[in-house]
Design a protein around this motif. Sequence first.
Motif, PDB file in Angstrom:
ATOM      1  N   THR A   1      14.993  -5.701  -7.410  1.00  0.00           N
ATOM      2  CA  THR A   1      13.874  -5.922  -8.332  1.00  0.00           C
ATOM      3  C   THR A   1      12.829  -6.815  -7.679  1.00  0.00           C
ATOM      4  O   THR A   1      13.124  -7.933  -7.256  1.00  0.00           O
ATOM      5  CB  THR A   1      14.375  -6.585  -9.630  1.00  0.00           C
ATOM      6  N   VAL A   2      11.616  -6.290  -7.602  1.00  0.00           N
ATOM      7  CA  VAL A   2      10.562  -6.929  -6.827  1.00  0.00           C
ATOM      8  C   VAL A   2       9.271  -6.937  -7.645  1.00  0.00           C
ATOM      9  O   VAL A   2       8.990  -5.979  -8.355  1.00  0.00           O
ATOM     10  CB  VAL A   2      10.365  -6.135  -5.507  1.00  0.00           C
ATOM     11  N   ASN A   3       8.499  -8.029  -7.548  1.00  0.00           N
ATOM     12  CA  ASN A   3       7.140  -8.043  -8.118  1.00  0.00           C
ATOM     13  C   ASN A   3       6.215  -7.308  -7.144  1.00  0.00           C
ATOM     14  O   ASN A   3       5.661  -7.905  -6.225  1.00  0.00           O
ATOM     15  CB  ASN A   3       6.621  -9.474  -8.280  1.00  0.00           C
ATOM     16  N   ALA A   4       6.101  -6.009  -7.339  1.00  0.00           N
ATOM     17  CA  ALA A   4       5.296  -5.193  -6.432  1.00  0.00           C
ATOM     18  C   ALA A   4       3.920  -4.950  -7.044  1.00  0.00           C
ATOM     19  O   ALA A   4       3.810  -4.675  -8.240  1.00  0.00           O
ATOM     20  CB  ALA A   4       5.996  -3.863  -6.166  1.00  0.00           C
ATOM     21  N   HIS A   5       2.878  -5.043  -6.200  1.00  0.00           N
ATOM     22  CA  HIS A   5       1.503  -4.855  -6.680  1.00  0.00           C
ATOM     23  C   HIS A   5       0.797  -3.831  -5.810  1.00  0.00           C
ATOM     24  O   HIS A   5       0.858  -3.909  -4.589  1.00  0.00           O
ATOM     25  CB  HIS A   5       0.735  -6.178  -6.631  1.00  0.00           C
ATOM     26  N   ALA A   6       0.131  -2.895  -6.485  1.00  0.00           N
ATOM     27  CA  ALA A   6      -0.652  -1.906  -5.727  1.00  0.00           C
ATOM     28  C   ALA A   6      -2.068  -2.400  -5.504  1.00  0.00           C
ATOM     29  O   ALA A   6      -2.778  -1.887  -4.649  1.00  0.00           O
ATOM     30  CB  ALA A   6      -0.677  -0.578  -6.484  1.00  0.00           C
ATOM     31  N   SER A   7      -2.464  -3.405  -6.267  1.00  0.00           N
ATOM     32  CA  SER A   7      -3.834  -3.938  -6.158  1.00  0.00           C
ATOM     33  C   SER A   7      -3.787  -5.449  -6.241  1.00  0.00           C
ATOM     34  O   SER A   7      -2.928  -6.020  -6.917  1.00  0.00           O
ATOM     35  CB  SER A   7      -4.688  -3.379  -7.302  1.00  0.00           C
ATOM     36  N   ILE A   8      -4.738  -6.093  -5.570  1.00  0.00           N
ATOM     37  CA  ILE A   8      -4.797  -7.553  -5.606  1.00  0.00           C
ATOM     38  C   ILE A   8      -5.137  -8.048  -7.028  1.00  0.00           C
ATOM     39  O   ILE A   8      -4.817  -9.185  -7.384  1.00  0.00           O
ATOM     40  CB  ILE A   8      -5.826  -8.079  -4.565  1.00  0.00           C
ATOM     41  N   ASP A   9      -5.702  -7.180  -7.851  1.00  0.00           N
ATOM     42  CA  ASP A   9      -6.141  -7.591  -9.192  1.00  0.00           C
ATOM     43  C   ASP A   9      -4.985  -8.010 -10.097  1.00  0.00           C
ATOM     44  O   ASP A   9      -5.165  -8.817 -11.004  1.00  0.00           O
ATOM     45  CB  ASP A   9      -6.906  -6.446  -9.871  1.00  0.00           C
ATOM     46  N   THR A  10      -3.798  -7.482  -9.836  1.00  0.00           N
ATOM     47  CA  THR A  10      -2.653  -7.824 -10.696  1.00  0.00           C
ATOM     48  C   THR A  10      -1.834  -8.978 -10.130  1.00  0.00           C
ATOM     49  O   THR A  10      -0.903  -9.445 -10.772  1.00  0.00           O
ATOM     50  CB  THR A  10      -1.726  -6.602 -10.877  1.00  0.00           C
ATOM     51  N   VAL A  11      -2.151  -9.455  -8.933  1.00  0.00           N
ATOM     52  CA  VAL A  11      -1.427 -10.581  -8.334  1.00  0.00           C
ATOM     53  C   VAL A  11      -1.904 -11.875  -9.001  1.00  0.00           C
ATOM     54  O   VAL A  11      -3.114 -12.123  -9.052  1.00  0.00           O
ATOM     55  CB  VAL A  11      -1.674 -10.654  -6.810  1.00  0.00           C
TER      56      VAL A  11
ATOM     57  N   HIS B   1       0.856  -1.190   0.000  1.00  0.00           N
ATOM     58  CA  HIS B   1       0.000   0.000   0.000  1.00  0.00           C
ATOM     59  C   HIS B   1       0.891   1.240   0.000  1.00  0.00           C
ATOM     60  O   HIS B   1       1.377   1.646  -1.027  1.00  0.00           O
ATOM     61  CB  HIS B   1      -0.935  -0.022   1.207  1.00  0.00           C
ATOM     62  N   SER B   2       1.151   1.775   1.176  1.00  0.00           N
ATOM     63  CA  SER B   2       1.923   3.021   1.252  1.00  0.00           C
ATOM     64  C   SER B   2       3.328   2.860   0.673  1.00  0.00           C
ATOM     65  O   SER B   2       3.908   3.812   0.154  1.00  0.00           O
ATOM     66  CB  SER B   2       1.991   3.488   2.709  1.00  0.00           C
ATOM     67  N   ASP B   3       3.888   1.651   0.750  1.00  0.00           N
ATOM     68  CA  ASP B   3       5.262   1.451   0.267  1.00  0.00           C
ATOM     69  C   ASP B   3       5.334   1.091  -1.220  1.00  0.00           C
ATOM     70  O   ASP B   3       6.429   0.876  -1.738  1.00  0.00           O
ATOM     71  CB  ASP B   3       5.932   0.307   1.054  1.00  0.00           C
ATOM     72  N   TYR B   4       4.196   1.016  -1.884  1.00  0.00           N
ATOM     73  CA  TYR B   4       4.194   0.484  -3.246  1.00  0.00           C
ATOM     74  C   TYR B   4       5.193   1.193  -4.172  1.00  0.00           C
ATOM     75  O   TYR B   4       6.071   0.561  -4.772  1.00  0.00           O
ATOM     76  CB  TYR B   4       2.781   0.549  -3.844  1.00  0.00           C
ATOM     77  N   GLU B   5       5.100   2.501  -4.263  1.00  0.00           N
ATOM     78  CA  GLU B   5       5.967   3.245  -5.200  1.00  0.00           C
ATOM     79  C   GLU B   5       7.437   3.037  -4.854  1.00  0.00           C
ATOM     80  O   GLU B   5       8.276   2.808  -5.740  1.00  0.00           O
ATOM     81  CB  GLU B   5       5.624   4.740  -5.172  1.00  0.00           C
TER      82      GLU B   5
ATOM     83  N   GLY C   1      12.944  -1.566  -4.569  1.00  0.00           N
ATOM     84  CA  GLY C   1      12.968  -2.911  -3.986  1.00  0.00           C
ATOM     85  C   GLY C   1      13.039  -2.871  -2.463  1.00  0.00           C
ATOM     86  O   GLY C   1      12.715  -1.860  -1.826  1.00  0.00           O
ATOM     87  N   TRP C   2      13.482  -3.991  -1.893  1.00  0.00           N
ATOM     88  CA  TRP C   2      13.566  -4.116  -0.447  1.00  0.00           C
ATOM     89  C   TRP C   2      14.986  -3.867   0.056  1.00  0.00           C
ATOM     90  O   TRP C   2      15.951  -4.244  -0.577  1.00  0.00           O
ATOM     91  CB  TRP C   2      13.186  -5.539  -0.001  1.00  0.00           C
ATOM     92  N   ASN C   3      15.038  -3.244   1.230  1.00  0.00           N
ATOM     93  CA  ASN C   3      16.303  -3.107   1.957  1.00  0.00           C
ATOM     94  C   ASN C   3      16.107  -3.833   3.294  1.00  0.00           C
ATOM     95  O   ASN C   3      15.333  -3.396   4.144  1.00  0.00           O
ATOM     96  CB  ASN C   3      16.614  -1.620   2.173  1.00  0.00           C
ATOM     97  N   ILE C   4      16.785  -4.993   3.410  1.00  0.00           N
ATOM     98  CA  ILE C   4      16.601  -5.842   4.587  1.00  0.00           C
ATOM     99  C   ILE C   4      17.840  -5.768   5.472  1.00  0.00           C
ATOM    100  O   ILE C   4      18.942  -6.142   5.062  1.00  0.00           O
ATOM    101  CB  ILE C   4      16.356  -7.317   4.171  1.00  0.00           C
ATOM    102  N   GLU C   5      17.626  -5.240   6.677  1.00  0.00           N
ATOM    103  CA  GLU C   5      18.673  -5.335   7.714  1.00  0.00           C
ATOM    104  C   GLU C   5      18.272  -6.504   8.596  1.00  0.00           C
ATOM    105  O   GLU C   5      17.213  -6.461   9.218  1.00  0.00           O
ATOM    106  CB  GLU C   5      18.678  -4.099   8.593  1.00  0.00           C
ATOM    107  N   SER C   6      19.112  -7.532   8.652  1.00  0.00           N
ATOM    108  CA  SER C   6      18.744  -8.696   9.439  1.00  0.00           C
ATOM    109  C   SER C   6      19.957  -9.247  10.169  1.00  0.00           C
ATOM    110  O   SER C   6      21.069  -9.248   9.619  1.00  0.00           O
ATOM    111  CB  SER C   6      18.159  -9.780   8.527  1.00  0.00           C
ATOM    112  N   HIS C   7      19.741  -9.699  11.385  1.00  0.00           N
ATOM    113  CA  HIS C   7      20.859 -10.312  12.118  1.00  0.00           C
ATOM    114  C   HIS C   7      21.237 -11.651  11.496  1.00  0.00           C
ATOM    115  O   HIS C   7      22.257 -12.229  11.855  1.00  0.00           O
ATOM    116  CB  HIS C   7      20.531 -10.432  13.606  1.00  0.00           C
ATOM    117  N   TRP C   8      20.459 -12.111  10.512  1.00  0.00           N
ATOM    118  CA  TRP C   8      20.847 -13.278   9.720  1.00  0.00           C
ATOM    119  C   TRP C   8      21.724 -12.864   8.528  1.00  0.00           C
ATOM    120  O   TRP C   8      22.161 -13.712   7.757  1.00  0.00           O
ATOM    121  CB  TRP C   8      19.606 -13.997   9.172  1.00  0.00           C
ATOM    122  N   GLY C   9      21.903 -11.551   8.329  1.00  0.00           N
ATOM    123  CA  GLY C   9      22.653 -11.047   7.174  1.00  0.00           C
ATOM    124  C   GLY C   9      21.845 -10.005   6.422  1.00  0.00           C
ATOM    125  O   GLY C   9      20.702 -10.253   6.060  1.00  0.00           O
TER     126      GLY C   9
END
Lengths: 315, 315
Positions: free
Chosen positions: B58-68, B34-38, B44-52
């Motif tokens: 590049t992400v398959n991002a959808h603003a609506s369930i209709d395109t999933v 939703h808010s993060d779509y654009e 894409g995603w920026n993941i800070e994780s104690h696993w690395g």
Amino acid sequence: MIKQSYAILGSGAVGGLYGAMLARAGHDVHFLLHSDYEHVRRHGWNIESHWGDFDLPTVNAHASIDTVPACDVTLVGLKTVNNHLLPSLLAKPTSQGGVALILQNGLGVERDVAELLGDQRVFGGCCFLCSNKVGPGHIRHIDYGRIVFGPYQNSPETLSKAEQICGEMTAAGIEVQTSDDLNMVRWRKLMWNIPFNGLSVALDASTDKLIGNETSVQLIRDIITEVHRAAIACGASIDSTWIEKTIDHTRTMKPYDSSMRLDYLAGRTMELQRILKTPIDTANAAGVAMPKVEMLYQMLSFMESARQADDHSEA
Amino acid sequence: MIKQSYAILGSGAVGGLYGAMLARAGHDVHFLLHSDYEHVRRHGWNIESHWGDFDLPTVNAHASIDTVPACDVTLVGLKTVNNHLLPSLLAKPTSQGGVALILQNGLGVERDVAELLGDQRVFGGCCFLCSNKVGPGHIRHIDYGRIVFGPYQNSPETLSKAEQICGEMTAAGIEVQTSDDLNMVRWRKLMWNIPFNGLSVALDASTDKLIGNETSVQLIRDIITEVHRAAIACGASIDSTWIEKTIDHTRTMKPYDSSMRLDYLAGRTMELQRILKTPIDTANAAGVAMPKVEMLYQMLSFMESARQADDHSEA
């Protein structure tokens, strides 16, 4: 009959109001004061009361217990968090055989004093009033005001003494009645004090907010029901209709910040021991658990510790 | 074996983290945003994780369930307060017979979905992790991370399907295990969620503050004990040593704001129904009262109403 003299320990919303009314009626009344001493010594009391406003320009104000004379009756209105001071405070005004009338909140407060003066010289009572000290020497009493009090130990002498004090207070314009069942009076007051003092702090809300929400009213009802069950187990015969009556009375009360909430907001120590912990322990000893009251005590204790930790980290 | 495709409903601290790890491992993963779509569509995603730490540009991002598209597995990580949206959200990604894995907090969450998809297509699990979304497309996963999940209804097919998903998640670097006792898994998680989510809001404190005070630790212990007793009555065989283990685990946890506290502080609706009310009702139906848990629910409900009243009066 000669009018009795009164010493007032804890000249705040309770002691200030009743003491000023007794002084206005011609009694010799001695007020022990701390922060308000200079103001009251110079300007006296300014009482705003729904029973009628009045000023009392000339007051026997004392900055130290050493100058307070022996009195017939000592009204104890100080916060129970200061009860460790009672031995030194009571010695002088009760030195000629005078009695003490404990108008503090909570449970177990008479026992503290009975250990000092003996059972026959101790009276206790509850004040059903909405009154706050709003400035130096300035009391605002917005609603109610009745005192119900009685002997710590019933005997012909103590019951007669109670009637004498009651008569003087009535003549001074105070709404007052005696009781020969102080235990019942204390528990009935706890049915209000525990939920409304406690939740007003834990939920950061005045009485009108608490009473205006369906969920908090149910929680209040649950807590009052626990206190009522404990009261019965502790020998206080209070009719169960008082559960709803306590809620209904509060609905008609003017919006009010409980004394515990005012203490918390002002950074003062809350009266958690006598209002919550002693009742919990007393109920437990009688075989009754009060889980929601206990949780309230646990939460308020945490809040008090957390605040002290904040104070230290800022210091 | 062909890698399964995943749809992620609720791409936040849970869905975003696990979805990004599955995508990094080569799965076809579709994120509903939703808010993060654009932001996520562009960066894409920026993941800070104690696993690395890692970026997934590049992400398959959808603003609506209709395109999933229809997916093999739909991970449900959205807040339970939005569960009224599930019928419209699940229809598309599960349209080709795919299954749903419910990674929400609380109790009764699988039932909501089983009514839509049938019992055999629903899996549920608990995530034991400290993870927050700290900015657009930015997840910070500071501690723990294990998923324990299993079928809503055990059968050879559902247990086999669970193993397939578990294998893929393990290969993607996720710490995960299956269970054939989802009821037990859910109640064990409630033993943490109810005290720590609830009290972190009611006492305005992070986990380290709650665990650092003797009185609040006792209250936490009381609440966990109530939840444990309810769990047993509801058929979840959890050893009583988990009461202290739950507290001890939290002692070693990094200072953490629970999801409920973050929701409250951000002005979002809290997950009171599924985390508190459904467990209370389920325990009551099994003949067990949880008075302190009930009081927590009553207090949090009051706090939420009071805030809404404030919002309206400001509008």
